[in-house]
Design a protein around this motif. Structure first.
Motif, PDB file in Angstrom:
ATOM      1  N   ARG A  95       0.821  -1.214   0.000  1.00  0.00           N
ATOM      2  CA  ARG A  95       0.000   0.000   0.000  1.00  0.00           C
ATOM      3  C   ARG A  95       0.862   1.274   0.000  1.00  0.00           C
ATOM      4  NH1 ARG A  95      -3.831  -1.496   3.440  1.00  0.00           N
ATOM      5  NH2 ARG A  95      -5.202  -2.058   1.729  1.00  0.00           N
ATOM      6  N   GLU A  96       1.956   1.268   0.758  1.00  0.00           N
ATOM      7  CA  GLU A  96       2.813   2.454   0.803  1.00  0.00           C
ATOM      8  C   GLU A  96       3.484   2.715  -0.538  1.00  0.00           C
ATOM      9  OE1 GLU A  96       4.460   2.864   5.325  1.00  0.00           O
ATOM     10  OE2 GLU A  96       4.962   1.023   4.262  1.00  0.00           O
ATOM     11  N   GLN A  97       3.942   1.650  -1.206  1.00  0.00           N
ATOM     12  CA  GLN A  97       4.552   1.841  -2.512  1.00  0.00           C
ATOM     13  C   GLN A  97       3.540   2.347  -3.523  1.00  0.00           C
ATOM     14  OE1 GLN A  97       6.979  -2.073  -2.049  1.00  0.00           O
ATOM     15  NE2 GLN A  97       7.785  -1.085  -3.865  1.00  0.00           N
ATOM     16  N   ALA A  98       2.302   1.843  -3.427  1.00  0.00           N
ATOM     17  CA  ALA A  98       1.252   2.313  -4.326  1.00  0.00           C
ATOM     18  C   ALA A  98       0.973   3.789  -4.091  1.00  0.00           C
ATOM     19  CB  ALA A  98      -0.015   1.487  -4.132  1.00  0.00           C
ATOM     20  N   ALA A  99       0.896   4.182  -2.814  1.00  0.00           N
ATOM     21  CA  ALA A  99       0.630   5.583  -2.493  1.00  0.00           C
ATOM     22  C   ALA A  99       1.747   6.483  -3.012  1.00  0.00           C
ATOM     23  CB  ALA A  99       0.469   5.749  -0.987  1.00  0.00           C
ATOM     24  N   ALA A 100       2.987   6.025  -2.887  1.00  0.00           N
ATOM     25  CA  ALA A 100       4.115   6.814  -3.382  1.00  0.00           C
ATOM     26  C   ALA A 100       4.052   6.993  -4.891  1.00  0.00           C
ATOM     27  CB  ALA A 100       5.434   6.136  -2.984  1.00  0.00           C
ATOM     28  N   ALA A 101       3.468   6.009  -5.589  1.00  0.00           N
ATOM     29  CA  ALA A 101       3.336   6.082  -7.047  1.00  0.00           C
ATOM     30  C   ALA A 101       2.061   6.795  -7.475  1.00  0.00           C
ATOM     31  CB  ALA A 101       3.363   4.673  -7.644  1.00  0.00           C
ATOM     32  N   GLY A 102       1.213   7.166  -6.503  1.00  0.00           N
ATOM     33  CA  GLY A 102      -0.039   7.822  -6.836  1.00  0.00           C
ATOM     34  C   GLY A 102      -1.063   6.892  -7.453  1.00  0.00           C
ATOM     35  N   VAL A 103      -0.966   5.601  -7.128  1.00  0.00           N
ATOM     36  CA  VAL A 103      -1.857   4.586  -7.703  1.00  0.00           C
ATOM     37  C   VAL A 103      -2.692   3.959  -6.591  1.00  0.00           C
ATOM     38  CG1 VAL A 103      -1.956   2.386  -8.952  1.00  0.00           C
ATOM     39  CG2 VAL A 103      -0.241   4.101  -9.578  1.00  0.00           C
ATOM     40  N   ALA A 104      -3.984   3.809  -6.817  1.00  0.00           N
ATOM     41  CA  ALA A 104      -4.861   3.144  -5.852  1.00  0.00           C
ATOM     42  C   ALA A 104      -4.673   1.637  -5.975  1.00  0.00           C
ATOM     43  CB  ALA A 104      -6.319   3.517  -6.117  1.00  0.00           C
ATOM     44  N   LEU A 105      -4.462   0.966  -4.847  1.00  0.00           N
ATOM     45  CA  LEU A 105      -4.261  -0.481  -4.817  1.00  0.00           C
ATOM     46  C   LEU A 105      -5.309  -1.088  -3.904  1.00  0.00           C
ATOM     47  CD1 LEU A 105      -2.579  -3.044  -5.451  1.00  0.00           C
ATOM     48  CD2 LEU A 105      -1.101  -2.429  -3.526  1.00  0.00           C
ATOM     49  N   ALA A 106      -6.066  -2.058  -4.406  1.00  0.00           N
ATOM     50  CA  ALA A 106      -7.162  -2.618  -3.621  1.00  0.00           C
ATOM     51  C   ALA A 106      -7.346  -4.089  -3.949  1.00  0.00           C
ATOM     52  CB  ALA A 106      -8.465  -1.863  -3.908  1.00  0.00           C
ATOM     53  N   ALA A 107      -7.994  -4.801  -3.003  1.00  0.00           N
ATOM     54  CA  ALA A 107      -8.348  -6.201  -3.204  1.00  0.00           C
ATOM     55  C   ALA A 107      -9.860  -6.320  -3.251  1.00  0.00           C
ATOM     56  CB  ALA A 107      -7.795  -7.073  -2.070  1.00  0.00           C
ATOM     57  N   GLU A 108     -10.364  -7.079  -4.200  1.00  0.00           N
ATOM     58  CA  GLU A 108     -11.793  -7.349  -4.252  1.00  0.00           C
ATOM     59  C   GLU A 108     -12.181  -8.148  -3.012  1.00  0.00           C
ATOM     60  OE1 GLU A 108     -12.429  -9.403  -7.893  1.00  0.00           O
ATOM     61  OE2 GLU A 108     -12.330  -7.591  -9.125  1.00  0.00           O
ATOM     62  N   ASP A 109     -13.292  -7.806  -2.409  1.00  0.00           N
ATOM     63  CA  ASP A 109     -13.713  -8.444  -1.159  1.00  0.00           C
ATOM     64  C   ASP A 109     -14.768  -9.499  -1.454  1.00  0.00           C
ATOM     65  OD1 ASP A 109     -13.859  -9.043   1.490  1.00  0.00           O
ATOM     66  OD2 ASP A 109     -15.168  -7.366   2.012  1.00  0.00           O
ATOM     67  N   ALA A 110     -14.332 -10.592  -2.081  1.00  0.00           N
ATOM     68  CA  ALA A 110     -15.250 -11.684  -2.405  1.00  0.00           C
ATOM     69  C   ALA A 110     -14.763 -12.947  -1.717  1.00  0.00           C
ATOM     70  CB  ALA A 110     -15.317 -11.898  -3.917  1.00  0.00           C
ATOM     71  N   PRO A 111     -15.606 -13.603  -0.911  1.00  0.00           N
ATOM     72  CA  PRO A 111     -15.166 -14.818  -0.215  1.00  0.00           C
ATOM     73  C   PRO A 111     -14.927 -15.970  -1.184  1.00  0.00           C
ATOM     74  CG  PRO A 111     -17.528 -14.489   0.073  1.00  0.00           C
ATOM     75  CD  PRO A 111     -17.015 -13.277  -0.625  1.00  0.00           C
ATOM     76  N   VAL A 112     -13.806 -16.639  -0.999  1.00  0.00           N
ATOM     77  CA  VAL A 112     -13.461 -17.800  -1.825  1.00  0.00           C
ATOM     78  C   VAL A 112     -13.015 -18.905  -0.878  1.00  0.00           C
ATOM     79  CG1 VAL A 112     -11.962 -18.684  -3.640  1.00  0.00           C
ATOM     80  CG2 VAL A 112     -12.733 -16.315  -3.724  1.00  0.00           C
ATOM     81  N   PRO A 113     -13.544 -20.133  -1.019  1.00  0.00           N
ATOM     82  CA  PRO A 113     -13.147 -21.221  -0.123  1.00  0.00           C
ATOM     83  C   PRO A 113     -11.636 -21.461  -0.123  1.00  0.00           C
ATOM     84  CG  PRO A 113     -15.062 -21.848  -1.417  1.00  0.00           C
ATOM     85  CD  PRO A 113     -14.560 -20.551  -1.992  1.00  0.00           C
TER      86      PRO A 113
END
Length: 229
Positions: A95-113
Motif C-alpha cells: 500500500r505504501e509503494q502504491a501511495a508513493a506512485a499515486g496509484v490506488a491499490l485494492a483487493a476485491e472483497d469476495a469470499p473464496v473457499p
C-alpha cells in the motif's frame, strides 16, 4: 568453447532470476523502514519491524527453495490458504509503494473457499504482478487484485489501468527476458508462469482497452485433493 559459453549463460540467467526475487522484498523493506523512521511513530515502527521480519522469512524460504531446486527440484509447500486473505495481505504490504506512485491499490472483497496451495510461491508471484501493475500504471490509476472460482478452477488476478502490453511482446510475455519496460529483466512474469505450472495450472493475459489483467489459473479439482501441511 560453446559448451562453456552455454553454461555461463545459464548461470547468468539463474543469477538474474535470484537477483530479481531478492530485490523485491529488499525494496519493500527499505521503504517501510524509511517511512517508519520518518514518522517516529512507535506503532508504525512496530508494524514495520513485523513486515521486515516477514520478508526475512520469505527470503529464507526462497534460499531453501533454491537449494532444493539445485538438488533436483523444489517441492511445493502446500498449506490450507484463504485466497482472499492472501490477496489482502499482499495489498497491505504494498500500500505504501502504491501511495508513493499515486496509484490506488485494492483487493476485491469476495469470499473464496480455502485451498491447499504453496503460499510462499504464490505470494512471490502476486508480488511480481502487483509491482508490474504499479510500474505500468500512471498516477491516478488503479491496480485491483481478485480471487474467484471459475468452473473447476481457482483464479487469482491482478488488473491494472496501465499503458498496456505492446503487440510485439504479447506472444512472448511469459518468457524469460521478455520485457517492454526499460531496465526490466522480464523474469518476473516468467516466474509467475512457473509458479502456476508448479501447481498444475497456467497463466494468461487479458489485454483490455483500459489496461491489462493477468490471471493465475489453478485447477480447483486438483487443488482440493492436495493435502494441507
Amino acid at each position: 568453447e560453446p559448451g562453456e559459453a552455454e553454461h555461463l549463460a545459464g548461470l547468468g540467467r539463474v543469477a538474474a532470476g535470484v537477483a530479481h526475487e531478492v530485490r523485491n522484498p529488499i525494496a519493500a523493506m527499505r521503504l517501510k523502514a524509511e517511512n517508519a523512521l520518518a514518522a517516529r511513530d512507535p506503532d508504525r515502527m512496530a508494524r514495520a519491524l513485523e513486515a521486515v521480519l516477514g520478508q526475512v522469512g520469505r527470503l529464507d524460504t526462497l534460499t531453501r527453495d533454491l537449494l532444493a531446486a539445485a538438488r533436483g527440484g523444489a517441492p511445493l509447500r502446500r498449506q490450507a490458504t484463504d485466497p482472499a486473505a492472501l490477496l489482502r495481505g499482499r495489498v497491505a504490504f504494498y500500500r505504501e509503494q502504491a501511495a508513493a506512485a499515486g496509484v490506488a491499490l485494492a483487493a476485491e472483497d469476495a469470499p473464496v473457499p480455502a485451498a491447499a496451495l504453496d503460499r510462499g510461491r504464490l505470494e512471490r508471484a502476486l508480488d511480481n504482478l502487483i509491482l508490474n501493475g504499479l510500474q505500468a500504471t500512471p498516477p491516478g490509476g488503479r491496480v485491483v487484485v481478485g480471487a474467484r472460482r471459475d468452473a473447476d478452477a481457482l483464479v487469482l488476478s491482478v488488473a491494472d489501468t496501465g499503458r498496456g502490453v505492446p503487440e510485439s511482446l504479447r506472444p512472448h510475455l511469459f518468457e524469460p527476458f521478455a520485457s517492454g519496460r526499460p531496465g526490466g529483466t522480464g523474469l518476473g512474469l516468467a516466474q509467475v508462469r512457473e509458479a502456476a505450472e508448479a501447481h498444475g495450472g497456467r497463466v494468461r493475459a487479458l489485454h483490455r482497452g483500459d489496461g491489462t489483467t493477468i490471471e493465475i489459473i489453478l485447477p480447483e479439482g486438483q487443488a482440493d485433493a492436495w493435502p494441507a501441511s
